[in-house]
Design an enzyme around this catalytic site. Structure first.
Site, short mmCIF file in Angstrom:
data_model
loop_
_atom_site.label_atom_id
_atom_site.label_comp_id
_atom_site.label_asym_id
_atom_site.label_seq_id
_atom_site.Cartn_x
_atom_site.Cartn_y
_atom_site.Cartn_z
N TYR A 64 43.63 45.69 40.17
CA TYR A 64 42.97 44.28 40.20
C TYR A 64 42.60 44.21 41.85
CZ TYR A 64 41.70 39.24 39.98
OH TYR A 64 41.32 37.80 40.17
N THR B 102 35.79 33.77 41.86
CA THR B 102 36.13 35.32 42.25
C THR B 102 35.76 36.05 41.48
OG1 THR B 102 38.37 35.06 41.31
CG2 THR B 102 38.25 34.69 43.49
N HIS C 80 47.04 27.29 44.26
CA HIS C 80 45.63 28.04 44.05
C HIS C 80 44.62 27.45 42.99
CE1 HIS C 80 43.73 31.63 44.72
NE2 HIS C 80 44.70 32.44 45.08
#
Length: 678
Positions: free
Chosen positions: A507, A520, A392
């Site tokens: 979240y 993001t 990621h």
């Protein structure tokens, strides 16, 4: 505009420089133009030739819009603090809120103001990037936890609609061939730019594309904007291929070698490499790739007693130390082959029993037939179930999802090998395929053994369950003028309240790819509106009329829509506060009490971590909870049903949570039908 664009960017978030578009690449890629709307059932059998080198030939160069993308705005400090307090309000009692409010006001008028001014100056001096890009890379690469469960998510492919194409060898070969074609299309600058079209009748046309390609790159975004088209950042795409996260003490590094031409294959815990691109830059003949994969699938070599892949699941500092010892023991060349491979293909020897088995296998597997550090790995099980597991730090899923969509489309519409295709018989796979061997001493063997023990202990605690709500979906909700995403998030709030009697930090990820080097932003779905509505549905159903409950649903939807628009436009509070803290730390400054406030810790202890994804290529996606007492909630709102794929550790009951989610959705749709709750 913002509403539709933000919805797209929420879906994108699930979960730099373009390569030279040389004239030879243009010639090789230029002959195949693909209809983007071809029916999946219309498979075209064709003989492979070097003219099939690319997926399509975009009229607009891939990176045409990149130079003129708008910059991610640094929010006003007063807006950030207002949004922060609004998100804190439903989580705190009155005394706690007053304390947090006072700290926020003090921060805003003092240290926070100074840090904000410094951040704005720093941002103006770095117009080539965004204020969050560097700190965000640093956050990921400095994390010392294992990437398994803590960071790497998965997205599983739908099965090929033609069952015979799901045979493991056929599907794996087609995926590899299509992946190379995607890579070549990207590097030739011929991949369609990522653009969100609000009025595709005007902007997604050959006429507009022929016009915009002649608009200078420095102005091209504005040309697209004039016809309601919004190009997205594609700077992460170059890390898709030939890339690996390399463990280093304290902070990892990202390594990319675009000159490498080989594929890394893992099967039965063994590691193999062979070229999938030839010396001239062409895709190796599909029949040869099929032959090599067939050779690997039939290789009788037993699984190694100490599989090296297990080390990639370790704590990053531990893995960094062991990797140094691996290199010193004479394994540097083999490690370089692993790091530089185009991507990793994991061939598993078992069939998938159900969705839960798929989720566990694609999220973490056995810890040994994986190299979790590769930018992405394609996993293909014995029965053809396939998925992408990706590291990621280098990107946020936008590039991976585009890749997955294109690969699914290409392999299902125009596969290069077919059931009954004969693997190349004149090819000597035994000499073309190299099985990697590693020299291990006792310390390295002990390190692998310990890594496997730690992995087994971690994954043994993870439970995954799934739910499908079949009584309604996106179409019904839109008819009621409700945001589908807002309703799904409200259902999670209701469910947690029903199960645990609380409203907790939640979240939801939202991409800021509408901006140059955006990453993001966080949507905070728990609000005073959802708290009030959840209590009304769960604890006070008989005290409110159907019309009152419907009005509450509308209020939740409207507010969630506002939060989503703000996040997509870079107007959340999480990244701004993170960047200010990062700046203070980099200056060696003592952090303001805002950051040591228990309320700040609590809102960043995300018990409900959620991400949505809907795509014609993706069956389901998933990730582990981000905290030990949390849920990892992957979900999708489809036209007439809603699906959830949820994970938890022992302190939470995921099965009961999903029952509560289902009950919440039933109640919401009952009220939408105008019926009272029983």
């Amino acid at each position: 505009m913002a509403a539709m664009l933000s919805a797209q960017l929420v879906s994108f978030s699930c979960f730099s420089a373009a390569a030279s578009s040389s004239s030879s690449s243009l010639r090789r890629c230029g002959s195949v133009v693909r209809s983007r709307t071809a029916a999946l059932s219309g498979v075209r059998h064709r003989n492979y030739s070097s003219k099939d080198e690319c997926l399509h030939r975009s009229l607009v160069p891939t990176m045409h819009y990149q130079k003129s993308l708008p910059r991610l705005p640094v929010p006003k400090l007063e807006d950030t603090m207002r949004r922060y307090l609004a998100a804190q309000r439903p989580l705190l009692d009155d005394d706690q809120y007053r304390t947090t409010e006072k700290l926020a006001q003090d921060f805003q008028s003092g240290v926070g103001k100074q840090l904000h001014e410094e951040l704005v100056i720093q941002d103006k001096n770095n117009k080539h990037t965004s204020y969050i890009s560097g700190p965000w890379f640093d956050m990921y690469l400095s994390a010392r936890d294992s990437v398994v469960l803590n960071f790497n998510p998965f997205m599983s492919f739908n099965l090929d609609p033609k069952p015979e194409y799901n045979e493991q060898l056929v599907r794996a070969t087609n995926v590899v061939c299509s992946a190379v074609r995607f890579m070549k299309t990207l590097r030739a600058g011929l991949l369609e730019p990522e653009v969100f079209h609000l009025n595709p009748a005007k902007s997604d046309t050959d006429g507009f594309k022929r016009f915009i390609r002649w608009v200078p790159s420095a102005l091209s975004w504005y040309g697209a904007y004039m016809v309601n088209a919004y190009p997205l950042d594609m700077s992460q795409y170059f890390r898709l291929f030939n890339s690996t996260r390399v463990p280093k003490r304290g902070r990892d590094e990202l390594f990319t070698d675009q000159g490498a031409r080989h594929l890394l294959v893992m099967r039965n815990r063994n590691m193999y490499v062979f070229d999938i691109v030839d010396r001239d830059g062409n895709l190796v003949k599909p029949a040869e790739i099929q032959s090599h994969l067939k050779y690997i699938l039939s290789d009788p070599t037993p699984a190694p007693a100490f599989p090296l892949g297990a080390l990639t699941s370790e704590n990053r500092d531990v893995w960094a130390g062991l990797r140094e010892k691996l290199s010193a023991a004479g394994n540097a060349e083999s490690l370089h082959l692993v790091d530089s491979a185009v991507f990793c293909l994991c061939l598993d020897d078992e069939n998938m029993r159900d969705h839960i088995h798929i989720s566990h296998n694609m999220l973490h597997g056995d810890g040994c037939n994986r190299w979790y550090d590769k930018s992405f790995s394609v996993i293909v099980a014995k029965d053809g179930q396939a998925a992408i597991n990706f590291e990621h730090s280098w990107g946020d899923g936008v590039a991976v999802l585009r890749f997955q969509n294109e690969i699914f489309k290409d392999t299902t519409e125009q596969p290069l090998v077919h059931p009954g295709s004969v693997a190349a018989t004149a090819v000597d796979s035994a000499s073309a395929v190299r099985r990697l061997t590693f020299s291990l001493d006792g310390e390295l063997e002990d390190g692998i053994k310990k890594a496997k023990e730690n992995f087994d202990a971690a994954v043994s605690k993870l439970t995954i369950d799934a739910m499908e709500f079949k009584k309604g979906g996106k179409e019904r909700l839109k008819k009621n003028k409700l945001s589908p995403d807002a309703v799904a998030q409200l259902a999670f709030q209701m469910a947690f309240l029903r199960q645990y009697g609380q409203t907790v930090a939640t979240y939801e990820s939202c991409s800021t790819a509408a901006f140059k080097h955006g990453r993001t932003e966080t949507i905070r779905p728990a609000s005073l509106y959802t708290k009030r509505c959840s209590h009304a549905f769960v604890h006070e159903a008989g005290e409110h009329s159907v019309q009152q409950l419907q009005a509450m649903l509308g209020d939740c939807s409207k507010y969630h829509g506002q939060l989503t628009k703000e996040a997509a436009m870079g107007q959340g509070f999480d990244r701004h506060l993170f960047a200010l803290r990062y700046l203070a730390n980099s200056r060696g400054q003592t952090l303001h009490s805002l950051y040591s406030d228990p309320a700040y810790a609590a809102i960043n202890h995300n018990i409900l971590s959620t991400s949505t994804l809907t795509s014609p290529a993706v069956s389901l996606g998933g990730f582990a909870p981000v905290v030990p007492d949390g849920f990892g909630v992957g979900y999708g709102v489809h036209d007439d049903w809603i699906g959830c794929n949820v994970s938890s550790y022992p302190s939470r009951n995921v099965h009961e949570f999903l029952q509560c989610v289902h009950k919440s959705l039933e109640d919401i749709f009952t009220v939408l039908e105008g019926k009272p709750l029983s």
